[in-house]
Design a protein around this motif. Structure first.
Motif, PDB file in Angstrom:
ATOM      1  N   LEU A 123       0.840  -1.193   0.000  1.00 42.69           N
ATOM      2  CA  LEU A 123       0.000   0.000   0.000  1.00 42.69           C
ATOM      3  C   LEU A 123       0.879   1.248   0.000  1.00 42.69           C
ATOM      4  O   LEU A 123       0.640   2.192  -0.754  1.00 42.69           O
ATOM      5  N   ALA A 124       1.910   1.211   0.825  1.00 43.81           N
ATOM      6  CA  ALA A 124       2.814   2.368   0.907  1.00 43.81           C
ATOM      7  C   ALA A 124       3.413   2.673  -0.454  1.00 43.81           C
ATOM      8  O   ALA A 124       3.458   3.827  -0.889  1.00 43.81           O
ATOM      9  N   LYS A 125       3.848   1.616  -1.132  1.00 42.61           N
ATOM     10  CA  LYS A 125       4.459   1.827  -2.456  1.00 42.61           C
ATOM     11  C   LYS A 125       3.489   2.455  -3.428  1.00 42.61           C
ATOM     12  O   LYS A 125       3.842   3.286  -4.250  1.00 42.61           O
ATOM     13  N   GLY A 135      -1.096   8.308   6.192  1.00 43.24           N
ATOM     14  CA  GLY A 135      -0.842   9.583   6.845  1.00 43.24           C
ATOM     15  C   GLY A 135       0.330  10.319   6.231  1.00 43.24           C
ATOM     16  O   GLY A 135       0.337  11.540   6.137  1.00 43.24           O
ATOM     17  N   SER A 136       1.322   9.552   5.780  1.00 42.66           N
ATOM     18  CA  SER A 136       2.518  10.186   5.219  1.00 42.66           C
ATOM     19  C   SER A 136       2.318  10.702   3.812  1.00 42.66           C
ATOM     20  O   SER A 136       2.904  11.715   3.433  1.00 42.66           O
ATOM     21  N   LEU A 181     -11.743   7.889   4.588  1.00 41.83           N
ATOM     22  CA  LEU A 181     -11.071   6.597   4.672  1.00 41.83           C
ATOM     23  C   LEU A 181     -12.047   5.542   5.152  1.00 41.83           C
ATOM     24  O   LEU A 181     -12.755   5.754   6.130  1.00 41.83           O
ATOM     25  N   ARG A 182     -12.068   4.405   4.460  1.00 40.35           N
ATOM     26  CA  ARG A 182     -12.850   3.258   4.926  1.00 40.35           C
ATOM     27  C   ARG A 182     -11.927   2.057   5.020  1.00 40.35           C
ATOM     28  O   ARG A 182     -11.250   1.731   4.044  1.00 40.35           O
ATOM     29  N   LEU A 220      -2.816   7.963  11.221  1.00 39.45           N
ATOM     30  CA  LEU A 220      -3.549   8.467  10.062  1.00 39.45           C
ATOM     31  C   LEU A 220      -4.047   9.891  10.310  1.00 39.45           C
ATOM     32  O   LEU A 220      -3.910  10.779   9.459  1.00 39.45           O
ATOM     33  N   SER A 221      -4.597  10.104  11.494  1.00 41.64           N
ATOM     34  CA  SER A 221      -5.199  11.414  11.770  1.00 41.64           C
ATOM     35  C   SER A 221      -4.142  12.508  11.804  1.00 41.64           C
ATOM     36  O   SER A 221      -4.418  13.654  11.461  1.00 41.64           O
ATOM     37  N   ARG A 222      -2.930  12.127  12.194  1.00 42.69           N
ATOM     38  CA  ARG A 222      -1.858  13.134  12.229  1.00 42.69           C
ATOM     39  C   ARG A 222      -1.538  13.637  10.842  1.00 42.69           C
ATOM     40  O   ARG A 222      -1.258  14.808  10.631  1.00 42.69           O
TER      41      ARG A 222
END
Lengths: 623, 177
Positions: free
Chosen positions: A320-322, A348-349, A357-358, A382-384
């Motif tokens: 997912l990050a990629k 978040g990043s 978001l779900r 995520l919220s950050r």
């Protein structure tokens, strides 16, 4: 419509007797530009002329509960409708809490529409029962029909789709989502004639069986205006490539299966280039069985992506990050909880603009957690990174009050907060306290909150908080929560904008139900299942509030004792006449199921014009 | 409609009237419908399932909970040969779809990545050499076998679950058992 503008004369001395300075046609033309439902409702209240101009100029109508009004009443008030949206069964029918054959059949509506709305162009249905015969009737009755959207409907098969494809010559939209469809395979796609080219939206993503890929390719080829294409799992990567080269103009794409045994290097690069050529994609979905090695194929398509639906693609956090590195413009993201907290940190990043978001659980029905799923720390991370988050649906197996409080501090603009701690009645896993403070924080901080779903171990305190702070709340979903009637009473008393209240497995009884007497007519509906209601309580409610339909879903003949599933809704159409035997409908002072004296009362209501205006206003505004 | 909400109390009441095989006065060991299969069958204390924090609820099956729509449920259950993978000493299970791997080497590489370990080289006679881990699986007959002993296709169809054994047990399994 011709517009003959009468020259405005000098004002009459007696202004009070003056008729409207505008000819009806002008008023209609002007009011025709008012699109918002709420505005139209306000417009209709100004005076009789405006009421009439509004009703003649209205082209589209939204009915949030198909039993709140009848097709006769609808067509009488609005003679010129081209687009109808109808919602049927209560939402908990999605989770098997409503028996089959409960109702919400579109048939009776179509019969009236065929007569009164021959120019009908659009029909959007949610949680309705739609038979193949109805679809065929639709296809043959409305020559200008353009758009059909079926969401969470049941009762039809691909034969019905074939009828639509065969006969709707001007179809622009066929959107078949998440339905209980009987997929007979067959060739419904081939039923679109060769001369047919008008399709703009085609979504058959949830059809379980194979489609004729040749027919699909030809269809996509000749429909040059196609903007949305969402295929089902049976469509392979190779087939997808052939579709994409024929439709590079697509804005929304739902792929099929995203794994293929041994793509050759040539095939890989062809698919890569096909994705590269789709410059307008803003929505991506599908991606069943995603093979890690093929995910890079998506990268070029990700740049302008605003909505990424990975809810069928169980990726891990790294993959997912990629992907997300390439999606800086993402506004909406749906994922499976296999991405775990690590995946949410990546969100978040990389997605600072995220609004929705779900997170869906991969193994919702397993007792033990296979893998971690997501936890409170993913939520916080995520919220950050995503301060603009305003819509969340979060399935998890553990949560803390502190984490939720932090999340809403970081994201105070929540309008939709749906937290599902999957183990019913589970406390804060660190402090072992109830989760009251979590939802207290949500309602205190998020003043714009419209929709809330609560879970975990909750006492009446949660509902006190909701009643005290959630002044914009419109929809509330409650399960396995609360301590006493007081909780529900707080909500009914304290939330002025509440429209939909759905409750299951809570200790709320007749006193709570009856405390909301004054509220239900300004709400769309109330659902209560496996609470502490009795038939007597329901009868009392029906007796006190004759304009409500109070329905109890029960075993046949069981007129006493507990009322296991209760559905209360306002209606100008009176008790419904199609209630099956397992639905006991209380109405007015009688316990009858709907016929007889009850209907006389309703016809009196309907012919009194000013009364109708006031009542309909409330109805159409707050649906 | 079938599937009523069945609370624990209801289950206990039904039990008294249930027909069962056995001598009068004997109690059959309770098997709850919502199972913890690995707890019952895992060897020793290896596969520890950590419930996320709360006291493990022995709940009966609840209709319509969690609130996931049925079409999504179907997607989750559909296609693929999903098997659980446990590793001795690791607190959490993983789940993989065997069908996405072309053969043993891909599978083992994936497992190595998943659990951050090396498995070592397979040899027919001596099992897995070169590390303290050995991949094993339970087949349809309930026997624990070493991964790699049977042809891949047969493995995919007969594998019920995977377990990465550690230490002496692993070595023991490798030696011609």
């Amino acid at each position: 419509m011709e517009c003959r503008i009468r020259k405005k004369e000098s004002p009459e001395p007696n202004i009070l007797n003056q008729a409207s300075p505008f000819p009806d046609e002008v008023l209609e033309r002007v009011l025709g530009m008012v699109k918002s439902r709420k505005d139209r409702s306000s417009v209709s209240l100004v005076c009789k002329e405006w009421y009439n101009a509004e009703r003649w100029s209205r082209r589209s109508v939204f009915i949030g509960n198909c039993y709140s009004v009848s097709p006769e009443i609808l067509t009488r008030r609005f003679p010129n409708i081209r687009s109808v949206t109808l919602k049927g069964k209560p939402r908990f029918s999605d989770f098997n809490l409503v028996p089959a054959n409960w109702g919400a059949d579109i048939r009776s509506w179509l019969v009236v529409f065929a007569d009164k709305y021959p120019l009908l162009e659009e029909l959007r249905l949610k949680r309705m029962t739609v038979s193949d015969e109805s679809l065929e009737f639709l296809a043959l009755s409305f020559p200008y029909f353009k758009a059909l959207s079926l969401l969470s409907c049941d009762g039809f098969s691909t034969d019905g789709l074939a009828a639509i494809a065969t006969s709707c010559k001007n179809l622009t939209e066929l959107d078949i989502q998440e339905n209980g469809i009987d997929d007979k395979s067959g060739n419904w796609l081939s039923c679109f004639p060769e001369s047919f080219t008008s399709l703009e939206v085609l979504n058959f993503a949830n059809l379980p069986n194979d489609v004729n890929s040749d027919a699909l390719e030809k269809l996509v080829s000749r429909c040059k205006s196609l903007k949305t294409l969402k295929v089902n799992r049976s469509v392979t990567l190779e087939q997808l490539q052939r579709l994409l080269v024929r439709a590079p103009q697509l804005c929304e794409l739902g792929s099929g299966s995203f794994s293929e045994d041994d793509l050759t290097a040539q095939q890989y690069s062809e698919i890569e280039s096909a994705f590269n050529n789709c410059k307008n994609l803003h929505t991506l979905s599908g991606l069943w069985d995603p093979a890690e090695q093929y995910l890079p194929l998506l990268y070029p398509a990700c740049t302008n992506l605003t909505f990424f639906n990975l809810s069928y693609a169980p990726l891990d956090g790294d993959d997912l990050a990629k992907l997300l590195v390439h999606c800086p413009n993402l506004r909406r993201l749906w994922v499976v909880d296999t991405v775990e907290d690590k995946g949410l940190e990546a969100v978040g990043s990389h997605c600072p603009l995220l609004e929705e978001l779900r997170v869906f659980p991969a193994d919702p029905f397993e007792d033990e957690a296979i893998g971690h799923g997501v936890t409170e720390s993913g939520f916080v991370a995520l919220s950050r990174g995503c301060p603009r988050l305003h819509y969340v649906l979060y399935f998890c197996r553990q949560m803390t009050n502190a984490a939720v409080a932090t999340v809403v501090q970081n994201c105070p603009d929540f309008t939709h907060f749906r937290l599902c701690i999957m183990n019913p009645g589970q406390p804060d896993y660190l402090t072992h306290e109830p989760m009251d403070e979590a939802f207290g924080a949500v309602v205190k901080t998020c003043s714009k909150l419209q929709r809330l779903a609560v879970s975990g171990l909750l006492t009446d305190l949660t509902f006190e908080y909701i009643g005290k702070y959630a002044k914009n709340l419109e929809t509330l979903s409650v399960a396995f929560a609360g301590s006493s009637d007081w909780g529900m009473e707080c909500v009914l008393r304290g939330c002025p904008k509440l429209r939909k209240l759905e409750i299951r497995d809570c200790p709320f009884g007749n006193a709570a139900l009856l405390s909301g007497l004054e509220r239900y007519e300004s709400m769309r509906s109330l659902w209560m299942s496996d609470c502490k209601l009795t038939m007597n309580g329901c009868r009392l409610l029906a007796k006190e509030m004759p304009r409500l339909n109070v329905e109890v879903i029960k075993e046949e003949g069981c007129y006493e004792g507990p009322a296991q599933r209760v559905y209360v809704y306002r209606s100008v159409a009176g008790p419904r006449r199609d209630a099956p035997s397992f639905v006991l409908a209380h109405c007015g002072p009688h316990n009858a199921r709907g016929s007889g004296k009850g209907s006389t009362t309703w016809s009196i209501v309907c012919t009194m014009q000013p009364y109708l205006v006031c009542y309909m206003r409330g109805y159409f505004q707050n649906l | 409609m079938e599937g009523k909400v069945a609370y624990e109390n209801d289950l206990n009441n039904l039990k008294a009237t249930e027909l069962r095989l056995g001598l009068p006065g004997t109690e059959e060991s309770e098997k709850k419908t919502n199972k913890r299969p690995l707890n019952e069958t895992s060897e020793g204390s290896n596969a520890q399932q950590v419930e996320s924090g709360s006291a493990p609820p022995s709940k009966a099956k609840i209709v319509g909970w969690p609130p996931i729509r049925s079409y999504r449920k179907k997607e989750v259950e559909a296609a693929g040969v999903y098997v659980k993978v446990s590793m001795d000493g690791a607190p959490y299970l993983r789940k993989i779809d065997l069908r996405i791997y072309g053969g043993y080497s891909e599978l083992l590489k994936a497992v190595e990545n998943m659990f951050k370990l090396t498995i070592g080289e397979y040899s027919e006679k001596e099992g897995y050499k070169g590390s303290e881990f050995a991949p094993t699986y339970e087949d349809k007959d309930g026997d624990w076998m070493l991964v790699g002993d049977v042809p891949w296709e047969m493995f995919v169809t007969s594998c019920k679950r995977l377990r990465i054994m550690k230490g002496s047990e692993a070595r023991g399994l490798g030696c011609g058992v």
